[in-house]
Write an enzyme that holds these catalytic residues in place. Sequence first.
Site, PDB file in Angstrom:
ATOM      1  N   LEU A  71       0.816  -1.225   0.000  1.00 23.14           N
ATOM      2  CA  LEU A  71       0.000   0.000   0.000  1.00 23.14           C
ATOM      3  C   LEU A  71       0.847   1.272   0.000  1.00 23.14           C
ATOM      4  CD1 LEU A  71      -3.073  -0.718   2.329  1.00 23.14           C
ATOM      5  CD2 LEU A  71      -3.090  -0.325  -0.125  1.00 23.14           C
ATOM      6  N   ASN A  97     -10.077   4.527  -3.723  1.00 21.11           N
ATOM      7  CA  ASN A  97      -9.894   3.324  -2.927  1.00 21.11           C
ATOM      8  C   ASN A  97      -9.225   3.693  -1.602  1.00 21.11           C
ATOM      9  OD1 ASN A  97      -8.101   0.929  -1.993  1.00 21.11           O
ATOM     10  ND2 ASN A  97      -9.527  -0.023  -3.423  1.00 21.11           N
ATOM     11  N   CYS A 127      -7.208  -4.943   4.470  1.00 19.30           N
ATOM     12  CA  CYS A 127      -6.085  -4.454   5.281  1.00 19.30           C
ATOM     13  C   CYS A 127      -6.060  -5.144   6.645  1.00 19.30           C
ATOM     14  CB  CYS A 127      -6.206  -2.945   5.499  1.00 19.30           C
ATOM     15  SG  CYS A 127      -6.092  -1.989   3.980  1.00 19.30           S
ATOM     16  N   VAL A 188     -12.729 -10.198  -6.860  1.00 18.57           N
ATOM     17  CA  VAL A 188     -11.962 -10.458  -5.650  1.00 18.57           C
ATOM     18  C   VAL A 188     -10.674  -9.657  -5.655  1.00 18.57           C
ATOM     19  CG1 VAL A 188     -12.870 -12.803  -5.456  1.00 18.57           C
ATOM     20  CG2 VAL A 188     -10.739 -12.457  -6.687  1.00 18.57           C
ATOM     21  N   GLY A 214      -3.682 -12.211 -11.679  1.00 14.56           N
ATOM     22  CA  GLY A 214      -3.411 -12.592 -13.059  1.00 14.56           C
ATOM     23  C   GLY A 214      -4.325 -13.699 -13.555  1.00 14.56           C
ATOM     24  N   GLY A 262      -6.786  -5.391 -13.982  1.00 17.66           N
ATOM     25  CA  GLY A 262      -5.565  -4.957 -13.327  1.00 17.66           C
ATOM     26  C   GLY A 262      -4.309  -5.496 -13.954  1.00 17.66           C
TER      27      GLY A 262
END
Length: 306
Positions: A71, A97, A127, A188, A214, A262
Site C-alpha cells: 500500500l 480506494n 487491510c 476479488v 493474473g 488490473g
Amino acid sequence: MLVTELCGVTLKNPVIAASGTFGFGKEYAEIFDISRLGGISSKGLTLEPRFGNTGERVYETASGLINSIGLQNPGVEAFIKEDLPFMQKSGAAVIVNLGGHDLDSYLKGVELLDSQDFDLLELNISCPNVKAGGMAFGMEPATAGHVVKEVRARCHKPLMVKLSPNAPDLVGVALSCQQAGADCLSLVNTFQGMAIDIYRQKPVFDNVFAGFSGPAILPIALRMVYQVCAAVEIPVVGLGGISSAEDAIAFMMAGARAVQVGTATFARPTAMLDIIDGMEDFCKQQKLAHIGDIVGAANPGFRGRR
C-alpha cells in the site's frame, strides 16, 4: 450499448481500471486516451503516507503475478491536493480506494474524502487490523460488517466494498457488508501466495506471503463472483484475472454489473481498450441492445437487478 449505471453513477462502459494497477492514471494517459474507460479506481490510499514494503515487490509466475507493494501511497491529504484534480479531469468515473489499519484511520480518511468531488468510494477491507492481531477486517462477517457500518455513517458517497478472497466465508462477509449499508461490492482482491528463491533458500518476499493475481486466478474468482451474486441483492463489480472481452463477459454473465482489470494492463497497456471494443463487437454479433442484458444470464440464482 455499453453505458452502465452503478449505484447511481453513469459509466460510459463497464470497464474500470483496478486499484493498485493504474496509479492515478497519469502514466497511462501518456499511452492511450484514458477517457475511454468506464472508471478508474485510485491507488489504494491510507490516512498517512506509506512507503510500502521492503525488499522484492513484484515476482512473475506462470500465468500470474505476485506483489508485495504494501500500500505505498502519498496519504489522503496529499492525494486530495496533488492527484485527485487529475483524476477529476480524466473523463472516466472517479473511484477512490481507501484502506486502513485500524477503525480510526478508516474513519478519519473517510471524513477527509467525503467532501471531495468524486463518484464512488471503494473501501478496501483486506487491510490488517493492527488492533486485532493483524487479521484483515474482511476475514469474518462481524468485523467486516462493523467497519462498513461505521464508514457508512460518515460516507455520503456511493460505497463500494472490496472483498478479500481469503475469507473463509466470503458469502457471509458479502451479506454482512450488504446489511451494514454497502451500495455495491467489488471482488476479488488478490489471493495469498508466495515464492521461494531456491538459490538463496529463502522466500522471495520479506513479508513471506504476498498477493497473487493474473489469469491463473480467473476460474476461482469467477466462481466466487457467481456465488456472491446468488446471495446479495446489491450490484457486484467482478475482477480477478480478466484479460479479454470474453473474460469480462463471463464475469457479467455470472452476475457482475461491471468489471475491473488490473494485471493484464501491465503486460498490455491497452488491454482495457481491447476489452471495451470486444464487448461492443459481442453486443453487435449477438444482437444485444445493451451489455446489461447479459448480467446474471448464466447464474440461475442471480438476485440482483439487471
